[in-house]
Design a protein around this motif. Structure first.
Motif, short mmCIF file in Angstrom:
data_model
loop_
_atom_site.label_atom_id
_atom_site.label_comp_id
_atom_site.label_asym_id
_atom_site.label_seq_id
_atom_site.Cartn_x
_atom_site.Cartn_y
_atom_site.Cartn_z
N SER A 118 0.82 -1.22 0.00
CA SER A 118 0.00 0.00 0.00
C SER A 118 0.84 1.26 0.00
O SER A 118 0.29 2.36 -0.03
N GLY A 255 -1.27 21.27 -14.68
CA GLY A 255 -1.44 19.88 -14.26
C GLY A 255 -0.13 19.14 -14.21
O GLY A 255 -0.07 18.00 -13.76
N GLU A 366 9.68 8.20 -13.68
CA GLU A 366 10.28 7.34 -14.70
C GLU A 366 10.97 8.22 -15.74
O GLU A 366 10.46 9.31 -16.06
N TRP C 149 -10.73 9.91 -2.14
CA TRP C 149 -9.35 9.48 -1.99
C TRP C 149 -8.80 9.11 -3.36
O TRP C 149 -8.32 8.04 -3.58
N TYR C 209 -10.24 23.22 -11.37
CA TYR C 209 -9.32 22.67 -12.35
C TYR C 209 -9.89 22.86 -13.75
O TYR C 209 -11.11 22.82 -13.91
N LYS C 232 -1.59 -0.99 -10.36
CA LYS C 232 -0.41 -0.67 -9.55
C LYS C 232 0.78 -0.35 -10.45
O LYS C 232 1.48 0.64 -10.26
N GLU C 236 2.83 3.18 -10.83
CA GLU C 236 4.27 3.20 -10.61
C GLU C 236 5.03 3.73 -11.81
O GLU C 236 6.08 4.33 -11.68
N ARG C 237 4.45 3.55 -12.99
CA ARG C 237 5.10 4.05 -14.18
C ARG C 237 4.79 5.53 -14.43
O ARG C 237 5.21 6.09 -15.41
N HIS C 240 -1.07 9.31 -13.58
CA HIS C 240 -1.68 10.14 -12.54
C HIS C 240 -3.05 10.58 -13.03
O HIS C 240 -3.26 11.73 -13.39
N TRP C 275 -5.95 12.58 -17.18
CA TRP C 275 -6.12 13.93 -16.67
C TRP C 275 -6.11 15.00 -17.75
O TRP C 275 -6.30 16.15 -17.48
N LEU C 278 -1.39 17.33 -20.62
CA LEU C 278 -0.08 17.57 -20.03
C LEU C 278 0.17 16.70 -18.81
O LEU C 278 1.20 16.06 -18.67
N ALA C 279 -0.79 16.69 -17.92
CA ALA C 279 -0.60 15.90 -16.72
C ALA C 279 -1.00 14.48 -17.03
O ALA C 279 -1.85 14.24 -17.85
N ARG C 281 -0.46 10.92 -18.69
CA ARG C 281 0.15 10.56 -19.96
C ARG C 281 -0.92 10.43 -21.03
O ARG C 281 -2.09 10.23 -20.71
N TRP C 285 -0.23 6.07 -24.29
CA TRP C 285 0.68 5.61 -23.24
C TRP C 285 -0.07 4.70 -22.27
O TRP C 285 0.43 3.65 -21.86
N ARG C 350 -2.62 5.05 -5.01
CA ARG C 350 -1.64 4.01 -4.79
C ARG C 350 -1.75 3.45 -3.36
O ARG C 350 -1.27 2.36 -3.07
N GLN C 351 -2.38 4.20 -2.46
CA GLN C 351 -2.50 3.72 -1.08
C GLN C 351 -3.70 2.79 -0.89
O GLN C 351 -3.73 2.02 0.06
#
Lengths: 555, 364, 405
Positions: A118, A255, A366, C149, C209, C232, C236-237, C240, C275, C278-279, C281, C285, C350-351
């Motif tokens: 987590s 962003g 990355e 969240w 936004y 996950k 990690e890659r 967002h 998103w 820009l933010a 990918r 991708w 991710r949490q």
């Protein structure tokens, strides 16, 4: 409040809880725990007053249960308690102005649990910041929290004062990282803010920032991140601050998520560019037009001294020793103190130098993403009028980012004093805030600034001011004058008085201006969990903050 | 405020003291003592501030101030982390010396050296090539001496030998505590014995620091070539046939060896020579090594703190996945071994080399 | 039986209330005549009116509610006058600060109205709108309806950068708007999620936004473990996104399931909402990241996963609990190849994420999910109840605001 316990009874009572070897009334300990790194306390020290506010005793409890027992004991006997982490605060938050017991929580320094799946860790509050990061790094993780004080502050202190790290633009401040806390209240109750029932507010955010006035934070659950595989920092130059602001804002609102965006005002830019900058005509002109005094100040403040950076490389300190010869020091001291006696002139000289404003921006993650983000940011910054200054300034900053505090000691050594003030506001008010504070401080101290900790809706301004008075008593008055002028200007400009240093003693008398009627909420909170007022009395708010006489201070 | 008279001997250190007293403790995380005992008083900032206050007459020099100064183990980690390269260790040593002059020597049991019996026949009345193991080896790790002599036997180095001076206390405790009169007397005796040798091999890092750096300061330069065990072994081992030892081994730099004497490479060369895999580096290595509490009289004066310090180093080694932690400092080995429990094996480097060379010897 | 009329209401109180709020904004309640105190629904329009109403309530020991009247209120509060506040007249947009990216509104504005206002200027709050589109913003925040969240916006509460509140004693408090602060605890958090116990939120400043067009990538997964592993890895890659959801259709939505491209072999839908350009990918991708582990689906354009695959959110009465990633993974392992219908993991970061399962779904597998959710049930009394009660007594010594909540 009832009469205090005699010190012997106090010590005996506490020794019964934590063991006699973990209670101290020794002179050495009382001196060490009588102040934190509040520059005003340094001024006292300069004047030979090295223990203005010693605690009655210091205790080092081993665990949460001992803390609960200590608090219960102190509560029963109306003894003030000052929770203590690294003592690295710069606002006097841990100065025991009412004496009492300083509770140092550094024995609670264990990383309790790492939930790799987590990316959540649970850690005790007394852990040293750098040691915490080291332990996470050993597991391939990072908190992403890098305050300048990381070497000397603790997790508990970060939480108590809403600490902010250098990479806050992406990772947030400590309040954005924390998921829950365990806290001990004065009656000895231990609570976990992670248990949030229906209809309950988020107690985590009501405890974070309370600066030890509500209870003692003993552990926290925090979000962590895998150590990024790539990091890229770049410098940009802007003709003026305004263009720099616009560039920063464009990036933050697009962003994109840079780890850091810092914009230096012209004088701070000269320091930040330092040797990395080509010796261009601006730099030369600046030194010339600034004359000996500005030159001395610039040399003084820009000394690159490489402390504990991760690589262990200390090459930055190379030219240092030669500069530190006593002869050079005395000459420098004369030049500087003379200059600081006329801050108005010095400010004018320093800021009349036409210098570009430097911005540093960085991304991590990355490699492909970092490259893409850096490119996108570059486009936005170019649009705002920025020109690429290459990787040099960014890398130099990264390498020396903790070293600024080393300069402080040298200023104090010269009998001068230096302090920093980090205010924050939304983008629409930022420029007027910068001008207002500079104008207010200019007659009293040399002042420079950079804009760091940028967010989508606003940014923090980090002012550094330096001043000198040969008479220590007058120096203290001068210090207060500067802070009053700067604080009032900040509040008038609609900004908040602190972005990440906290309140402590230094800003408490301006808290009514900051919070307005919200002080009633604080009073209610305080009376709900600490009715006897034993927790860090006199911090955050002064007793005069409350009109209602029945809400008078108890300690 | 009542002011005592400012302290003249400390006045020479005004610059160093001021730098620390007004620094926000930026070496805090590197100080192993303060980290272990959790006291801000024990940090370089805390101790130097006290000295600065004493210097300026802002506080009295009392026993508890002197006791605080004695907490510094002299590992030098603070200086390595300092932006000013401030010599905290040296200044605090001077401060302790002032305290001894003013308040008398600190209490504490005097070192009683054990009886040294002849080992493997290597004993000479006046050795030309003398082995100085250091008191800690003789007391707690005599096996390392045996191992070293075994190696000498196998690798055809017949002349290294113990002699009558070896049981003498080199005076580390007296020097470190600031009792420099006592130290000078002690050192003179040692010097007299050792000065007959032309080469000296020293096992203890503390002892090597004394002989190389401190004795000359007291006018007791040795004519002999003084070398550390590792410096002695590197050429000796170069031609040896070794059967490499397997396992994940990490090396712990002793503070005196690495930071004070600059001996980084030889221990690593030796270990790389006898290990099947790469030597594992601790996150704190070289001049950033973390003191394990084996030195600075910590074991005697502040045993709980010393134990915590050792435990911290063990944790570093466990975190990098090491199965064995090796040091070439006997003080470190003793301290680490006591803290290791069953978390990790702790070996003296000489013992490990002995294993490699011995097995070769038995097979070839 | 006497028809309920205003003439039965106590005249004195009404007269006083008319001094505060225009007469036409005071509506007598049907149950008002049963006690002597009186009962009115009021529609204040400003902070000043709210302040005066609460001061009046303190003088008269009235009970002030920010909810609708309930049966039994009359008996419970006996002779106390009762005021039911409505937010209909508190819908003004006070400041739309495009430079800083914030909007300040009165709390009575509904989520739909707020988003319409912002949509016109191509902005969004980042809050999920649909379930509570007709609820006033103040109510959504006071009830902490989502405990959001998500990766792009964080919690709904953390999107609030300023708050105007009237305390039960009639004191008006306002927090200073700044991106981040270190001037004590974030006092405004006391009023978020606490259901109006400690004060009435009348004004809110929120981050806004730029609203990119809604683009959603959809993938099919054979089981929860595979879906979690793919998400996950994506995060990690560097992914967002605005939102990540994992869900399985309820049994009565089999037509939708087929239309989306889910099957028995691919029972789980993974939804990634990026998103913007820009933010995060680009879509390509995202495809690249997920195509290896999951199967790309092509639901019809404009398809609403909530309406097409799950009961509409307003009909969703099942509890929703926050779970850490480790717990979600454990759930995935315990389910194995079994995927119950009506499973819903939303607002994933991710949490962890928020887990729920539709009430209609029966069976052993569903019960396994429910058993895990049950572990997160916070039993009454919660450890904070006594602190909250003390705090309530401090702020509202006369028990004026939402008594008996």
């Amino acid at each position: 409040m009832a009469a205090r316990l005699a010190r012997a009874e106090l010590v005996a009572g506490l020794a019964g809880i934590v063991g006699p070897e973990h209670v101290s009334t020794s002179q050495a300990d009382l001196v060490a725990y009588s102040a934190d790194f509040w520059p005003k306390a340094q001024i006292w020290k300069l004047a030979g007053d090295v223990q203005r506010y010693p605690p009655d005793c210091v205790v080092w409890p081993a665990d949460e249960a001992e803390i609960a027992a200590v608090l219960g004991f102190c509560n029963e006997h109306n003894v003030p308690v000052v929770p203590y982490g690294g003592g690295s605060g710069v606002c006097g938050g841990t100065v025991p102005i009412s004496g009492g017991v300083t509770v140092d929580v550094k024995r609670l320094n264990q990383l309790l649990e790492v939930d790799d799946a987590s990316l959540i860790v649970r850690c005790q509050a007394g852990i040293n910041g750098q040691r915490f990061e080291d332990k996470l790094n050993a597991r391939g993780l990072s908190l992403g929290h890098f305050p300048s004080s990381i070497a000397c502050s603790t997790l508990g202190g970060w939480l108590a004062a809403r600490s902010g790290g250098q990479f806050s633009s992406k990772y947030g401040k400590i309040e954005d990282m924390v998921l829950s806390l365990r806290v001990v209240f004065p009656n000895g109750d231990i609570r976990d803010t992670g248990v949030r029932g229906p209809g309950a507010p988020d107690w985590t955010q009501l405890i974070v920032g309370s600066e030890g006035t509500l209870g003692i934070i003993t552990e926290a659950s925090l979000k962590v991140h895998p150590i990024p595989n790539a990091q890229r920092l770049r410098g940009y130059r802007f003709r003026n601050l305004h263009d720099g602001f616009e560039g920063m804002r464009a990036v933050m609102q697009s962003g994109l998520r840079p780890i850091v965006v810092r914009l230096y005002d012209p004088f701070d830019s000269m320091l930040a560019l330092g040797k990395q900058r080509k010796v261009d005509r601006h730099g030369d002109e600046a030194t010339d037009s600034g004359g000996g005094a500005v030159g001395a100040l610039r040399r003084m403040l820009s000394e690159r001294t490489g402390p504990s950076d991760a690589s262990g490389d200390k090459s930055g300190g190379g030219g240092l020793l030669s500069r530190l010869s006593p002869l050079a020091d005395s000459a420098k001291r004369r030049a500087l103190t003379t200059a600081l006696r006329a801050p108005n002139v010095l400010n004018r000289l320093a800021h009349s130098a036409p210098s570009p404003c430097l911005m540093i921006i960085g991304f991590d993650g990355e490699p492909d993403g970092v490259a893409a983000d850096s490119w996108s940011a570059g486009e936005l910054l170019a649009e705002a009028g920025g020109t690429d200054a290459g990787t040099g300034p960014g890398e130099a900053w990264l390498k020396h980012r903790y070293s600024v505090a080393f300069k402080q000691a040298k200023m104090f050594e010269m009998g001068a004093f230096v302090d920093t003030m980090e205010v924050a506001t939304t983008w629409d008010r930022l420029e007027s805030l910068y001008q207002a504070v500079r104008k207010a401080v200019r007659p009293h101290a040399f002042v420079m600034a950079h804009f760091s900790h940028a967010y989508r809706e606003g940014c923090s301004i980090y002012f550094t001011f330096a001043a000198y008075h040969s008479d220590p008593l007058r120096a203290e008055q001068l210090y207060d004058t500067i802070w009053n002028a700067a604080s009032e200007a900040t509040l008038r400009a609609g900004a908040t008085l602190s972005h990440h240093h906290g309140v402590g003693l230094s800003k408490r008398k301006h808290m009514v201006g900051e919070h307005g009627a919200m002080v009633h909420v604080w009073r209610a909170l305080k009376d709900s969990v600490d009715p006897r007022g034993i927790m860090n009395p006199g911090k955050l708010f002064t007793d005069e903050s409350f009109a209602d006489p029945t809400h008078g201070a108890t300690a | 405020m009542a002011r005592a008279q400012s302290d003249a001997p400390l006045a020479a250190y005004a610059h160093e003291l001021t730098l620390c007293a007004y620094c926000p403790s930026l070496c805090r995380d590197e100080c192993p003592v303060a980290e272990a005992d959790s006291r801000d008083t024990s940090t370089p900032w805390g101790l130097m501030s006290l000295a600065d206050h004493v210097r300026r007459g802002a506080i009295e020099l009392t026993d508890d101030v002197a006791d605080a100064w004695a907490r510094c183990v002299g590992c030098g980690a603070c200086t390595a982390a300092c932006g000013h390269d401030n010599d905290v260790t040296g200044v605090l040593l001077a401060a302790r010396s002032v305290a001894v002059q003013r308040l008398g020597p600190p209490s504490g049991a005097a070192f009683e050296p054990p009886e040294v019996t002849e080992r493997a026949g290597r004993w000479e009345a006046q050795p030309k090539f003398a082995l100085v193991p250091g008191p800690e080896v003789l007391r707690n790790a005599p096996a390392a001496v045996d191992a070293l002599f075994d190696l000498c036997d196998i690798l055809d180095e017949p002349s290294l030998s113990l002699g009558p001076g070896v049981e003498l206390d080199l005076g580390y405790a007296a020097w470190h505590s600031g009792d420099h009169a006592q130290f000078a007397r002690q050192a003179a005796r040692v010097h007299q014995h050792l000065n007959t040798a032309s080469r000296i091999v020293v096992m203890s890092a503390e002892a090597l620091h004394l002989l190389r750096n401190v004795y000359p300061e007291f006018g007791l330069r040795l004519d002999a070539e003084v070398m550390h065990t590792t410096e002695f072994l590197v050429p000796l081992l170069s031609g040896a046939v070794v059967q490499r030892v397997s396992g994940r081994v990490a090396y712990h730099d002793a503070c005196h060896l690495s930071r004070h004497l600059g001996v980084y490479d030889e221990p690593r060369q030796l270990l790389e020579r006898v290990l099947t895999g790469r030597l594992t580096e601790l996150p704190k290595a070289g001049d950033r090594t973390r003191c394990c509490g084996g030195t600075g009289c910590a074991v005697n004066r502040q045993p709980a703190t010393a134990a915590t310090m050792a435990s911290e180093v063990i944790a570093l080694a466990v975190d990098v996945g090491a199965e064995t932690l090796v040091s070439f400092s006997p003080e470190c080995v003793v301290s680490l071994r006591a803290a290791a429990g069953d978390r990790i094996a702790v070996e003296h480097g000489v013992g490990l080399i002995r294993q490699a060379v011995q097995s070769t010897g038995s097979e070839t | 039986m006497t028809p309920p009329t205003s003439s039965v209401q106590p005249i004195g109180s009404l007269h006083e209330l008319r001094q505060i709020v225009p007469t036409e904004q005071i509506e007598p309640q049907l149950d008002g005549e049963q006690g002597a105190g009186g009962s009115w629904a009021l529609e204040p329009a400003t902070q000043v009116e709210l302040v005066e109403l609460l001061k009046w309530a303190n003088r008269r020991h009235a009970a002030v509610f920010t909810r609708r009247p309930r049966r039994g209120d009359a008996e419970r509060f006996g002779r106390r006058p009762r005021l039911y506040l409505r937010g209909r007249r508190m819908k003004r947009v006070l400041d739309l600060d495009i430079v800083s990216g914030t909007i300040t509104v009165q709390s009575g504005i509904t989520m739909a109205e707020l988003h319409n206002t912002l949509d016109e200027r191509t902005y969004t709050t980042g809050f999920p709108t649909r379930p509570w589109s007709q609820e006033p913003l103040g109510a959504v925040l006071a009830a902490s309806l989502d405990a959001h969240w998500g990766p792009a916006y964080g919690k709904m509460e953390s999107q609030v950068v300023g708050l105007g509140v009237v305390l039960p004693n009639g004191t008006a408090v306002e927090s200073r708007v700044a991106p981040r602060k270190a001037v004590g605890p974030d006092f405004s958090r006391l009023f978020l999620g606490s259901r109006g116990r400690f004060g009435i939120v009348h004004q809110v400043t929120l981050r806004i936004y730029p609203s990119a067009g809604r683009i959603v990538s959809s993938f099919g997964a054979p089981d929860l473990t595979t879906a979690l592993a793919a998400v996950k890895r994506g995060i990690e890659r560097g992914l967002h996104p605005r939102a990540i959801e994992i869900l399985s259709p309820t049994a009565d939505r089999s037509w939708g399931r087929k239309r989306v491209g889910l099957s028995d072999a691919l029972p789980l839908l993974v939804v990634i909402e990026p998103w913007g350009p820009l933010a995060g990918r680009p879509l390509s991708w995202i495809d690249e990241q997920f195509a290896g582990a999951l199967t790309r689906l092509t639901p019809p354009v404009g398809w609403s996963v909530h309406d097409g695959l799950l009961p509409p959110p307003r009909a969703w009465t099942a509890p929703v609990v926050g779970m850490s990633w480790a717990e979600l993974e454990e759930l995935g392992i315990s389910l194995g190849a079994d995927v119950p219908a009506g499973l819903w993991v939303v607002r994933m970061s991710r949490q962890g994420g928020w887990l729920s399962i539709s009430d209609d779904v029966r069976g052993e597998v569903a019960d396994r999910v429910r058993a895990r959710m049950q572990q997160h049930h916070v039993a009454r009394p919660t450890p904070w109840d006594d602190v909250q009660e003390r705090l309530e007594r401090q702020l509202d010594p006369k028990g004026i605001l939402n008594p008996g909540a």
